[in-house]
Design an enzyme around this catalytic site. Structure first.
Site, mmCIF file in Angstrom:
data_model
loop_
_atom_site.group_PDB
_atom_site.id
_atom_site.type_symbol
_atom_site.label_atom_id
_atom_site.label_comp_id
_atom_site.label_asym_id
_atom_site.label_seq_id
_atom_site.Cartn_x
_atom_site.Cartn_y
_atom_site.Cartn_z
ATOM 1 C CG HIS A 1 -1.929 -0.731 -4.464
ATOM 2 N ND1 HIS A 1 -2.508 0.496 -4.317
ATOM 3 C CD2 HIS A 1 -2.109 -1.371 -3.293
ATOM 4 C CE1 HIS A 1 -3.009 0.604 -3.095
ATOM 5 N NE2 HIS A 1 -2.769 -0.515 -2.454
ATOM 6 C CD GLU B 1 -2.826 3.138 -6.936
ATOM 7 O OE1 GLU B 1 -2.351 2.540 -5.967
ATOM 8 O OE2 GLU B 1 -3.097 4.356 -6.927
ATOM 9 C CB SER C 1 -0.852 0.036 1.275
ATOM 10 O OG SER C 1 -1.662 -1.096 1.355
ATOM 11 C CG ASN D 1 -3.376 3.613 -0.376
ATOM 12 O OD1 ASN D 1 -4.609 3.591 -0.319
ATOM 13 N ND2 ASN D 1 -2.650 2.523 -0.277
HETATM 14 N N1 CAA Z 1 -15.899 -9.924 -1.481
HETATM 15 C C1 CAA Z 1 -16.487 -10.131 -2.654
HETATM 16 N N2 CAA Z 1 -17.600 -9.473 -3.077
HETATM 17 C C2 CAA Z 1 -18.124 -8.566 -2.230
HETATM 18 C C3 CAA Z 1 -17.568 -8.292 -0.973
HETATM 19 C C4 CAA Z 1 -16.393 -9.024 -0.614
HETATM 20 N N3 CAA Z 1 -15.790 -8.806 0.562
HETATM 21 N N4 CAA Z 1 -18.309 -7.337 -0.358
HETATM 22 C C5 CAA Z 1 -19.291 -7.032 -1.204
HETATM 23 N N5 CAA Z 1 -19.183 -7.759 -2.327
HETATM 24 C C6 CAA Z 1 -20.029 -7.667 -3.522
HETATM 25 C C7 CAA Z 1 -21.442 -8.142 -3.262
HETATM 26 O O1 CAA Z 1 -21.559 -9.483 -3.595
HETATM 27 C C8 CAA Z 1 -22.238 -7.251 -4.202
HETATM 28 O O2 CAA Z 1 -22.137 -7.809 -5.504
HETATM 29 P P1 CAA Z 1 -23.283 -7.411 -6.604
HETATM 30 O O3 CAA Z 1 -23.162 -5.901 -6.783
HETATM 31 O O4 CAA Z 1 -22.908 -8.185 -7.824
HETATM 32 O O5 CAA Z 1 -24.586 -7.804 -5.991
HETATM 33 C C9 CAA Z 1 -21.464 -5.929 -4.215
HETATM 34 O O6 CAA Z 1 -20.124 -6.275 -3.825
HETATM 35 C C10 CAA Z 1 -22.017 -4.921 -3.262
HETATM 36 O O7 CAA Z 1 -21.963 -5.541 -2.013
HETATM 37 P P2 CAA Z 1 -23.137 -5.315 -0.948
HETATM 38 O O8 CAA Z 1 -24.368 -4.876 -1.664
HETATM 39 O O9 CAA Z 1 -23.167 -6.512 -0.072
HETATM 40 O O10 CAA Z 1 -22.590 -4.183 0.004
HETATM 41 P P3 CAA Z 1 -22.192 -2.722 -0.380
HETATM 42 O O11 CAA Z 1 -23.103 -2.162 -1.390
HETATM 43 O O12 CAA Z 1 -22.008 -2.007 0.898
HETATM 44 O O13 CAA Z 1 -20.764 -2.900 -1.067
HETATM 45 C C11 CAA Z 1 -18.460 -2.738 -0.784
HETATM 46 C C12 CAA Z 1 -19.703 -3.442 -0.297
HETATM 47 C C13 CAA Z 1 -18.249 -3.083 -2.277
HETATM 48 C C14 CAA Z 1 -17.272 -3.220 0.040
HETATM 49 C C15 CAA Z 1 -18.680 -1.210 -0.624
HETATM 50 O O14 CAA Z 1 -19.062 -0.939 0.724
HETATM 51 C C16 CAA Z 1 -17.438 -0.399 -0.956
HETATM 52 O O15 CAA Z 1 -17.128 -0.196 -2.102
HETATM 53 N N6 CAA Z 1 -16.730 0.089 0.114
HETATM 54 C C17 CAA Z 1 -15.539 0.924 -0.077
HETATM 55 C C18 CAA Z 1 -14.339 0.001 -0.246
HETATM 56 C C19 CAA Z 1 -13.069 0.811 -0.446
HETATM 57 O O16 CAA Z 1 -13.003 2.019 -0.290
HETATM 58 N N7 CAA Z 1 -11.989 0.069 -0.807
HETATM 59 C C20 CAA Z 1 -10.639 0.662 -0.922
HETATM 60 C C21 CAA Z 1 -9.949 0.525 0.418
HETATM 61 S S1 CAA Z 1 -8.334 1.208 0.396
HETATM 62 C C22 CAA Z 1 -7.422 -0.015 -0.392
HETATM 63 O O17 CAA Z 1 -7.913 -1.079 -0.708
HETATM 64 C C23 CAA Z 1 -5.989 0.307 -0.657
HETATM 65 C C24 CAA Z 1 -5.014 0.047 0.462
HETATM 66 O O18 CAA Z 1 -3.837 -0.098 0.170
HETATM 67 C C25 CAA Z 1 -5.457 0.078 1.860
HETATM 68 P P1 NAD Z 2 -3.471 -9.433 6.220
HETATM 69 O O1 NAD Z 2 -2.912 -9.195 7.579
HETATM 70 O O2 NAD Z 2 -4.927 -9.649 6.049
HETATM 71 O O3 NAD Z 2 -2.738 -10.643 5.506
HETATM 72 C C1 NAD Z 2 -1.333 -10.759 5.491
HETATM 73 C C2 NAD Z 2 -1.070 -12.246 5.396
HETATM 74 O O4 NAD Z 2 0.305 -12.450 5.108
HETATM 75 C C3 NAD Z 2 -1.346 -12.995 6.718
HETATM 76 O O5 NAD Z 2 -2.294 -14.007 6.477
HETATM 77 C C4 NAD Z 2 0.020 -13.563 7.113
HETATM 78 O O6 NAD Z 2 -0.078 -14.855 7.681
HETATM 79 C C5 NAD Z 2 0.708 -13.635 5.770
HETATM 80 N N1 NAD Z 2 2.166 -13.630 5.795
HETATM 81 C C6 NAD Z 2 3.000 -12.865 6.549
HETATM 82 N N2 NAD Z 2 4.282 -13.144 6.224
HETATM 83 C C7 NAD Z 2 4.240 -14.070 5.220
HETATM 84 C C8 NAD Z 2 5.223 -14.749 4.441
HETATM 85 N N3 NAD Z 2 6.533 -14.522 4.657
HETATM 86 N N4 NAD Z 2 4.821 -15.622 3.495
HETATM 87 C C9 NAD Z 2 3.502 -15.851 3.284
HETATM 88 N N5 NAD Z 2 2.509 -15.251 3.992
HETATM 89 C C10 NAD Z 2 2.895 -14.378 4.942
HETATM 90 O O7 NAD Z 2 -2.990 -8.181 5.351
HETATM 91 P P2 NAD Z 2 -3.682 -7.558 4.046
HETATM 92 O O8 NAD Z 2 -4.689 -6.533 4.465
HETATM 93 O O9 NAD Z 2 -4.081 -8.645 3.126
HETATM 94 O O10 NAD Z 2 -2.435 -6.748 3.422
HETATM 95 C C11 NAD Z 2 -1.430 -7.447 2.740
HETATM 96 C C12 NAD Z 2 -0.656 -6.453 1.896
HETATM 97 O O11 NAD Z 2 -1.563 -5.812 0.981
HETATM 98 C C13 NAD Z 2 -0.006 -5.334 2.693
HETATM 99 O O12 NAD Z 2 1.184 -4.966 2.059
HETATM 100 C C14 NAD Z 2 -1.051 -4.213 2.584
HETATM 101 O O13 NAD Z 2 -0.485 -2.925 2.736
HETATM 102 C C15 NAD Z 2 -1.546 -4.405 1.172
HETATM 103 N N6 NAD Z 2 -2.904 -3.897 0.888
HETATM 104 C C16 NAD Z 2 -3.873 -3.971 1.860
HETATM 105 C C17 NAD Z 2 -5.166 -3.502 1.545
HETATM 106 C C18 NAD Z 2 -6.285 -3.581 2.570
HETATM 107 O O14 NAD Z 2 -7.327 -2.904 2.382
HETATM 108 N N7 NAD Z 2 -6.140 -4.361 3.643
HETATM 109 C C19 NAD Z 2 -5.437 -2.979 0.281
HETATM 110 C C20 NAD Z 2 -4.402 -2.939 -0.671
HETATM 111 C C21 NAD Z 2 -3.131 -3.394 -0.353
#
Ligand code: CAA
Ligand code: NAD
Length: 293
Positions: free
Chosen positions: A140, A152, A119, A190
């Site tokens: 990503h 990404e 991330s 991000n």
């Molecule tokens: N896995 C698979 N499918 C899923 C799911 C999951 N965990 N959660 C929901 N879905 C599917 C559902 O089956 C449904 O499919 P259909 O449209 O075909 O019916 C659809 O997604 C919508 O789901 P719901 O109606 O159950 O619920 P919702 O409308 O609240 O949607 C959500 C759920 C898609 C997660 C929505 O809440 C959402 O988009 N949330 C924002 C998520 C977000 O911002 N993600 C980015 C996070 S940051 C990141 O990822 C980067 C990083 O590095 C941290």
């Molecule tokens: P998580 O904690 O859900 O999963 C990480 C997994 O890695 C765990 O199951 C752990 O057992 C496993 N692990 C640790 N060391 C390992 C190794 N050496 N070999 C194999 N498995 C190992 O974490 P996550 O949320 O899936 O995030 C994983 C990566 O993806 C991170 O770099 C995170 O920044 C990135 N990411 C996270 C998100 C999010 O929304 N959580 C979105 C995009 C990218």
């Protein structure tokens, strides 16, 4: 050469989704986790996601079975030795990622591509740790992987054009819409999203409003699919804390600084959905806001 054999290291929130979309696209997938318990948890995440898709009639039972049949789970890193592409989705820790890539660098054929789902770490810091920097790229994905269309694709100064092309091809083959990102911490999304999430925690610390009202405010007022605290719990507060620490170290700007409340929550195991409690307690039928400030 088309990517057909994919390795995924880590089967947590993200690795499980990446494995699922690659297998649903017809690819052979090997998932490596640390131990059998983690394998069972990861397999369970994939099975639950496929069951949801089946229930919504997005796939047939046969497609569900065929998808699961294309995924092998291993605990030994050697299980990833014969892959065309290995994507790491392990914990957001450079040392762990580089130890893994260093081992794979010895095991995998020289034309295997290494991709990171990090991330906030820079891909360059991983490319520098292996003898194939031209075959290291960022892929990503966004959470939940089966739903979010964006990937990404992150190019370093060493990534070859062929690697970049194959990364784009792979992203499209698994049904995603790739964009090119520069290798800056946080890439494109991000860089924008994480400060928003951290600011919401800071406003909560300042008592601006309750967890529920700030979540409802962004959903009802801005049409966000999730409020900020629901999103933090969805991403994982442990992961968000690591991202904040890495981005603050990179940019030294207050908006990336990890809020004290987030640090305390993670220290107490309030990681979010993944640990059952975060900003909300998920143990009942409905999430209940925690009393944190
Ligand atoms: N896995 C698979 N499918 C899923 C799911 C999951 N965990 N959660 C929901 N879905 C599917 C559902 O089956 C449904 O499919 P259909 O449209 O075909 O019916 C659809 O997604 C919508 O789901 P719901 O109606 O159950 O619920 P919702 O409308 O609240 O949607 C959500 C759920 C898609 C997660 C929505 O809440 C959402 O988009 N949330 C924002 C998520 C977000 O911002 N993600 C980015 C996070 S940051 C990141 O990822 C980067 C990083 O590095 C941290
Ligand atoms: P998580 O904690 O859900 O999963 C990480 C997994 O890695 C765990 O199951 C752990 O057992 C496993 N692990 C640790 N060391 C390992 C190794 N050496 N070999 C194999 N498995 C190992 O974490 P996550 O949320 O899936 O995030 C994983 C990566 O993806 C991170 O770099 C995170 O920044 C990135 N990411 C996270 C998100 C999010 O929304 N959580 C979105 C995009 C990218």
């Amino acid at each position: 050469m088309k990517i057909e054999k994919v390795g995924v290291a880590g089967c947590g929130l993200m690795g499980s989704g990446i494995a699922e979309v690659a297998a649903r696209a017809g690819m052979s997938v090997v998932v490596r986790e640390l131990d059998s318990d983690a394998v069972d948890a990861g397999r369970g995440r994939i099975e639950k996601s496929l069951a949801r898709a089946l229930k919504k009639e997005k796939i047939s039972a046969e497609e569900r079975d065929a998808t699961l049949g294309r995924i092998d789970f291993v605990t030994e890193v050697e299980g990833l030795a014969d892959r065309d592409l290995v994507i790491e989705a392990v914990v957001e820790d450079l040392a762990v990622k580089n130890e893994l890539f260093g081992t794979l660098d010895e095991l995998c054929p020289e034309d295997t591509i290494f991709a990171t789902n990090t991330s906030s770490l820079t891909v360059t810091d991983m490319a520098a740790a292996v003898n194939r920097p031209d075959r290291v790229v960022g892929l990503h994905f966004f959470n939940p992987v089966p739903v979010m269309k964006l990937v990404e694709v992150v190019k370093t100064i060493a990534t070859s054009e062929q690697t970049l092309e194959r990364a784009f091809e792979f992203a499209r083959a698994v049904g995603k819409e790739p964009i090119t990102a520069k290798d800056n911490s946080g890439f494109v999304v991000n860089l924008l999203l994480v400060p928003y999430m951290l600011d919401c925690i800071r406003q909560l610390e300042r008592g601006v409003a309750s967890i529920v009202d700030m979540d409802r405010g962004m959903v009802l007022g801005c049409g966000y699919p999730m409020g900020p605290f629901t999103l933090c719990d969805f991403v994982g507060n442990d992961t968000t804390l690591r991202i904040a620490e890495i981005m603050f170290d990179e940019y030294r700007e207050e908006r990336y600084a990890p809020p004290p409340l987030l640090k305390r929550m993670v220290a107490m195991g309030l990681h979010g959905r993944k640990s059952g409690r975060g900003f909300y307690d998920y143990s009942g039928d409905e999430p209940v806001p925690m009393d944190l400030v």
